[in-house]
Structures are given as structure tokens and as C-alpha cells.
Design a protein around this motif. Structure first.
Motif: not given
Length: 445
Positions: A116, A302-303, A305-307, A309-310, A320, A322
Motif C-alpha cells: 500500500t 483508491k487503494g 488492488s485487494k487491499r 478494495e470495494r 470489500y 483484502d
């Protein structure tokens, strides 16, 4: 330059292969299995192997560099041929160092948050059209590839992983980068299959800090006692810059960072993400990005990927996903989720499927990890335990180690999916934590 990848299909390896192809190198590779998205991405670049398997005849004396992935074994026939011919064999991180040894290397390390933080830094630099070379472990919005290599960029930003470099190089990856600027986000025991004791694990971070070049910079999380201990005991000379969680508030479900320039609305949430953001801010500052410019850019992040993540579901339910699977990551994700959705019914699903997470000794680290959720569900596959040749684990042991009697434990994917289908996803909010896929569960439906 002619390069050959042994195990080209890995998430990191295929990105490096694409980056070298884009740089104009001649790239070939082999693997015994390649899955999506690696397969189609390699195919698009014209470097997907024609057939799966290992072919020693591909290894010829005119190859300048053989790059060996962790997926290969020590007895790999292509590796044996490369040794026989006396070719230069690189691990993934060793080759990245070779590509960046004349640049200023910025290495982001830590048990959690490194992907991140690296993503935040790259987002800010990209926003302000500052070009750097990089390697990051997640797909980022606005970037085609997770690796960028050039001849003319002055900086390279690297996500520094403490896992092993290759089957024949058992050093932690981040020990090969020799950072000029480094960040250490946290230390929490992971990879128990390699680092048998906590001290053995911490030792990798001691070595990492010792590898910072003379007169370099270390940005570190002063809220992590283990990190502080490592930094305070370091004997080499470098500049130390501590950071901590900044002030923030949640207004109408949106996080606002409190700064000297006023409130800054963010698209991410969770105290751990704000801590990550503060580390990224300090690194960007060392790269010449002023705070005002940092905040302007980070508002649109927006974050990774896969952290947290909506997932856009067909029914518009709030879900979400994660990548969290290690205990410290699970605790941080759950805490953030519970803080963000205080007034909603909260469901949290965790899949255990790494060697560490399925080790009864390591399970102790998950104590109270799912606390705060209204419904907490843990899934692990009994079949996966057999494949990994590990001892069976009882659901009762899971509940005991998590210190959560109300935990629902599933060991069969079909039963988990049946339970999932009984839930109305428009009621409540859902957090799905795994580096796997819950036995093929479709999160979109």
C-alpha cells in the motif's frame, strides 16, 4: 541483451519479463503452469512459452542472463543446464538491483503495509508526472505493469519483501537492494515455514537496516516497538525519520485527514492506511514532493488492488476484499472495517491456506483477530492440509486459538458456499480476507 526466465509465469516474474521486453531486451521463458492474468499478459507481448514444461535445449551459451523464480526447484533441468554452461544466474531481486545500481534506490519494507505504501508513493509521483522506475506487488490504477525499468530515470522505488530470493539464494529479497532511502512499516512474525522463530524473522529486518547505504535515510513507524528496537540498535550511519498515525475523523462515512492546510478528504479508510499514508508522505518529501502536492494527489488514491478494495456487486451490496491472511494484517483490516462501519451488521470471512496460517504453533498469533465483527467466519480446506502434508486441524482448535467461541468454522468449500448463499448481501457489510479465493467463491454474486 538476451534473457531467459525459469518460471516466467509468477506474478512478479511475468511483470519483470514484460518490463524487459518493453525495454527492448530479447526475452524467453519456461514454466510448468501459467495462470491468468499472467498467461494473457505474456501472450499479448509475444513471450508466452509455446508449451508448458522445462526444456534444457532452450538454455544456450548466448544467453546473457538467466532469471530464476521461486516456483522452480533446485533440480530444475533448465537450471542445471545454465550451471553447466556457466551462465550468469540471477534471482528476481538480484536482477532488479543490477538494473538499478546506478540509481537512487527507495525500498519500502515491513511485515505489513509495504504494498500500500509503495502504491501510494507511485500514485503521487504519477499524479505529478514524476517518472521513476519501480517494482510493486499489486496492480495499480493508471499503471499497465507492476515493474518499470529504464535507462534514464534517476530513482527506483522497490517494494522490499523479506521472503527468500530464489531456490538457490536463501537470502531475504530486500537484502539485495542496498537502499539509499528506506522505509520500515512494521514487524510481525510471518513466513513461519522459513523463519522458524520470531528472532530469526526479526534478524532479517536488522540486516535490512544494516544494508542502508552510508548517509542514507530510514523512515520508520515509531508506533511499532519492534521496529523502534531494530532502529535504535542499528550501528550503521543513516538519517532517521519517525512517523506515526496522523489525526483524522470520519464524517458521513468518509475519512478526513486533519492537516495544517485544512481537512483532506480521502478515498481510503482505516487507521493502518492513514499510518501507511504518513509513511508515504515522508518518502515523497525525500523525493522532492511538498506536502501540499502530496495531499492534492493522495485524495484520489483508491487503494492498492485487494487491499480493502470495494467489490462492485450486481446487487450493490457493500463488500470489500483484502489480501490479509497474516495475523497482523487481519487485525488491522478488521479494526479498520469495524471503525468505518460502526452502525452496520458486520460479516468477516477469513481463509487460512498458507503454510504459516495452518501451523498450530503459529495459530496463537490470531488471538482476538476477528473481535468486533458481528459474524466471524474462518474457512480452511482439509484437502489443502493433505496436499501440503500437514496434520489435520480441528474447528475447536481454531476457535481456541482465535479466542472466539462464536466463530463459525468451515473446512469444506461446498458447505461454505451454501452458507454464503443463505446471506442477503444487501443487508450488512462484508469483509473477505484471503490470499486465495475461498474455494472458488464468486464475490460478485
Amino acid at each position: 541483451m538476451k534473457t531467459h526466465f525459469i518460471a516466467i509465469g509468477g506474478s512478479a516474474m511475468h511483470n519483470l519479463a514484460i518490463a524487459l521486453k518493453d525495454k527492448g531486451y530479447h526475452v524467453t521463458g519456461s514454466d510448468d503452469a501459467i495462470f491468468e492474468p499472467s498467461k494473457s499478459r505474456l501472450e499479448k507481448k509475444g513471450i508466452l512459452p509455446g508449451e508448458m514444461g522445462w526444456f534444457p535445449e532452450k538454455i544456450t551459451s548466448d544467453i546473457d542472463a538467466v532469471i530464476l523464480g521461486m516456483h522452480a526447484h533446485q533440480d530444475n533441468p533448465e537450471l542445471a543446464k545454465a550451471k553447466e554452461l556457466g551462465l550468469k544466474i540471477y534471482s528476481y531481486p538480484e536482477f532488479l538491483y543490477e538494473q538499478s545500481k546506478n540509481k537512487t534506490r527507495v525500498v519500502i519494507a515491513g511485515s505489513h503495509g509495504k504494498t500500500t505504501i509503495t502504491s501510494m508513493i507511485l500514485h503521487v509521483l504519477n499524479f505529478h508526472q514524476k517518472e521513476v522506475d519501480f517494482m510493486v506487488g499489486a496492480q495499480l490504477e493508471g499503471f499497465d505493469c507492476m515493474v518499470k525499468l529504464s535507462e534514464d530515470h534517476d530513482f527506483m522505488v522497490l517494494e522490499g519483501d523479506e521472503y527468500l530470493s530464489s531456490p538457490i539464494d536463501l537470502r531475504s529479497k530486500f537484502l539485495l537492494y542496498q537502499p539509499n532511502i528506506a522505509l520500515l512499516s512494521g514487524i510481525a512474525w510471518d513466513h513461519i515455514n522459513v523463519f522458524k522463530t520470531f528472532d530469526d524473522y526479526v534478524e532479517q529486518f536488522r540486516k535490512f537496516v544494516a544494508s542502508i547505504t552510508a548517509g542514507g535515510v530510514l523512515v520508520y513507524n515509531e508506533e511499532d516497538a519492534e521496529v523502534v528496537k531494530v532502529v535504535e540498535n542499528a550501528e550503521n550511519y543513516f538519517r532517521k525519520i519517525p512517523y506515526k498515525t496522523p489525526e483524522y475523523e470520519i464524517v458521513n462515512g468518509k475519512v478526513h485527514l486533519k492537516t495544517e492546510m485544512g481537512d483532506v478528504p480521502l478515498s481510503v479508510f482505516g487507521a493502518h492506511n492513514l499510518l501507511n499514508l504518513e509513511g508515504a508522505r515522508h518518502i515523497c518529501h525525500t523525493l522532492g514532493i511538498m506536502d501540499e502536492d502530496f495531499y492534492e494527489a493522495i485524495m484520489s488514491f483508491k487503494g492498492a488492488s485487494k487491499r480493502l478494495e470495494r467489490v462492485e456487486r450486481e446487487d450493490n451490496g457493500t463488500l470489500y476484499k483484502d489480501f490479509a491472511h497474516a495475523p497482523s494484517k487481519v487485525k488491522a483490516a478488521v479494526k479498520a472495517f469495524c471503525e468505518q462501519f460502526k452502525n452496520e451488521k458486520k460479516y468477516g470471512f477469513l481463509e487460512l491456506h498458507t503454510y504459516s496460517s495452518l501451523n498450530p504453533v503459529f495459530l496463537e498469533q490470531y488471538d482476538h483477530a476477528m473481535d468486533g465483527l458481528d459474524e466471524a467466519i474462518v474457512f480452511y480446506s482439509e484437502d489443502a492440509l493433505k496436499i501440503k502434508r500437514m496434520e489435520p486441524i480441528s474447528p475447536e482448535l481454531i476457535k481456541e486459538k482465535f479466542k472466539n467461541e462464536n466463530l463459525k468454522v468451515f473446512t469444506n468449500a461446498e458447505e461454505l458456499h451454501a452458507y454464503w448463499n443463505t446471506l442477503d448481501k444487501t443487508e450488512g457489510v462484508y469483509l473477505m480476507m484471503s490470499s486465495g479465493n475461498f474455494g472458488g467463491l464468486d464475490l460478485m454474486k
